[in-house]
Design a protein around this motif. Structure first.
Motif, PDB file in Angstrom:
ATOM      1  N   UNK A 186      -8.988  96.343 -26.622  1.00  0.00           N
ATOM      2  CA  UNK A 186      -8.946  97.795 -26.768  1.00  0.00           C
ATOM      3  C   UNK A 186      -8.943  98.408 -25.369  1.00  0.00           C
ATOM      4  N   UNK A 187      -7.941  99.201 -25.083  1.00  0.00           N
ATOM      5  CA  UNK A 187      -7.878  99.978 -23.845  1.00  0.00           C
ATOM      6  C   UNK A 187      -8.497 101.338 -24.162  1.00  0.00           C
ATOM      7  N   UNK A 188      -9.707 101.548 -23.697  1.00  0.00           N
ATOM      8  CA  UNK A 188     -10.480 102.722 -24.086  1.00  0.00           C
ATOM      9  C   UNK A 188     -10.193 103.963 -23.256  1.00  0.00           C
ATOM     10  N   UNK A 189      -9.175 103.909 -22.398  1.00  0.00           N
ATOM     11  CA  UNK A 189      -8.923 105.101 -21.574  1.00  0.00           C
ATOM     12  C   UNK A 189      -7.520 105.083 -20.982  1.00  0.00           C
ATOM     13  N   UNK A 190      -6.662 105.926 -21.501  1.00  0.00           N
ATOM     14  CA  UNK A 190      -5.356 106.145 -20.880  1.00  0.00           C
ATOM     15  C   UNK A 190      -4.897 107.563 -21.189  1.00  0.00           C
TER      16      UNK A 190
END
Length: 292
Positions: free
Chosen positions: A14-18
């Motif tokens: 999970x990429x929690x910031x973009x």
């Protein structure tokens, strides 16, 4: 700390910031000066998706970029049409007495179920104690009442107010973005590290392992430069309250998407499999209540 609903177990990273933005829709006035010129173009989900998929990312959190009410509904609609974006951290005016109604209105829009949190660019506020103004605390309380989390975008000198706000609102989960932008380029750890430990001592706080490469020397950084800061975060918050975020496309000033992920992996290489899953998926799924 978890919003209403039972999240599904993570199936990948999970990429929690973009972010994403379209300069034909609105200007990003923070992208100013020659150093930020590489960011002065459109960045869309279609640009991110192949990079994220190739890196094993199966879900992301899309985070606000500007303090205008129109952006959040656009992001919610984008999430509704995407099988990658699992959550949206939007914006609303925390100083308004109508925060609760505004959040309820956002949830009624297409994609409203993807709203997981709220953020304000506190880093740009001249008052270092903006977070503990009475009207802001009232607004933050409404965020908690709505079952959402609050993303903290602050600089080191604003951390004392962040600690105070989190202590005064124990029913609200505060997610610290970019580790409060530590002075990595200068190599200084104090007073940042002490304030991080004070924040992490509060059980309603979480931190993103994000944005570190752009606080280092953009052209000459190394994993070793970042390690003292990452170690401080891991020691302070632990894997269960730390989550990975790419900060794409801002990370492109110093690195590409894959290198940011590989760097995070290198910084946390001592973790066991269960702890690794927490940082790279579990914490974000649990804290934001994501359905991946």
């Amino acid at each position: 700390m978890t919003p209403a609903g039972t999240p599904a177990p993570p199936t990948g990273i999970v990429d929690a910031h973009h972010h994403v933005w379209d300069l034909s829709v609105r200007d990003q006035d923070w992208i100013a000066g020659p150093e930020l010129a590489p960011l002065r173009r459109d960045f869309a989900l279609r640009d991110l998706e192949p990079q994220a998929r190739a890196a094993g990312v199966t879900a992301t959190v899309l985070v606000q970029t500007v303090t205008v009410p129109e952006e959040t509904p656009e992001f919610l609609a984008l999430a509704a049409g995407s099988d990658l974006v699992a959550g949206v951290v939007g914006w609303t005016d925390l100083t308004s007495p109508g925060v609760g109604a505004a959040l309820a209105g956002l949830r009624e829009r297409p994609g409203g179920e993807h709203l997981v949190g709220v953020r304000h660019q506190v880093q740009g506020e001249p008052d270092p104690r903006w977070l503990v103004r009475p009207e802001v605390l009232r607004g933050l309380g409404a965020v908690a009442d709505a079952g959402l989390v609050y993303d903290l975008l602050v600089k080191p000198h604003q951390l004392p107010a962040a600690v105070e706000a989190a202590a005064r609102l124990p029913h609200l989960t505060f997610v610290l973005d970019h580790a409060a932008k530590p002075p990595i380029a200068s190599g200084e750890l104090r007073p940042w590290a002490g304030e991080i430990r004070r924040l992490a001592a509060l059980p309603n706080t979480v931190c993103k392992l994000s944005g570190l490469v752009t606080e280092a020397d953009w052209r000459n950084w190394s994993v070793a430069d970042l390690r003292p800061y990452a170690d401080t975060l891991l020691d302070s918050f632990g894997p269960q309250r730390l989550m990975f975020g790419s900060d794409w496309p801002v990370c492109r000033l110093a690195s590409d998407y894959r290198e940011v992920l590989d760097t995070a992996e290198a910084l946390l290489s001592a973790l066991g499999p269960a702890e690794h899953r927490e940082v790279f998926a579990g914490t974000a799924v649990r804290v934001y209540g994501l359905r991946t």
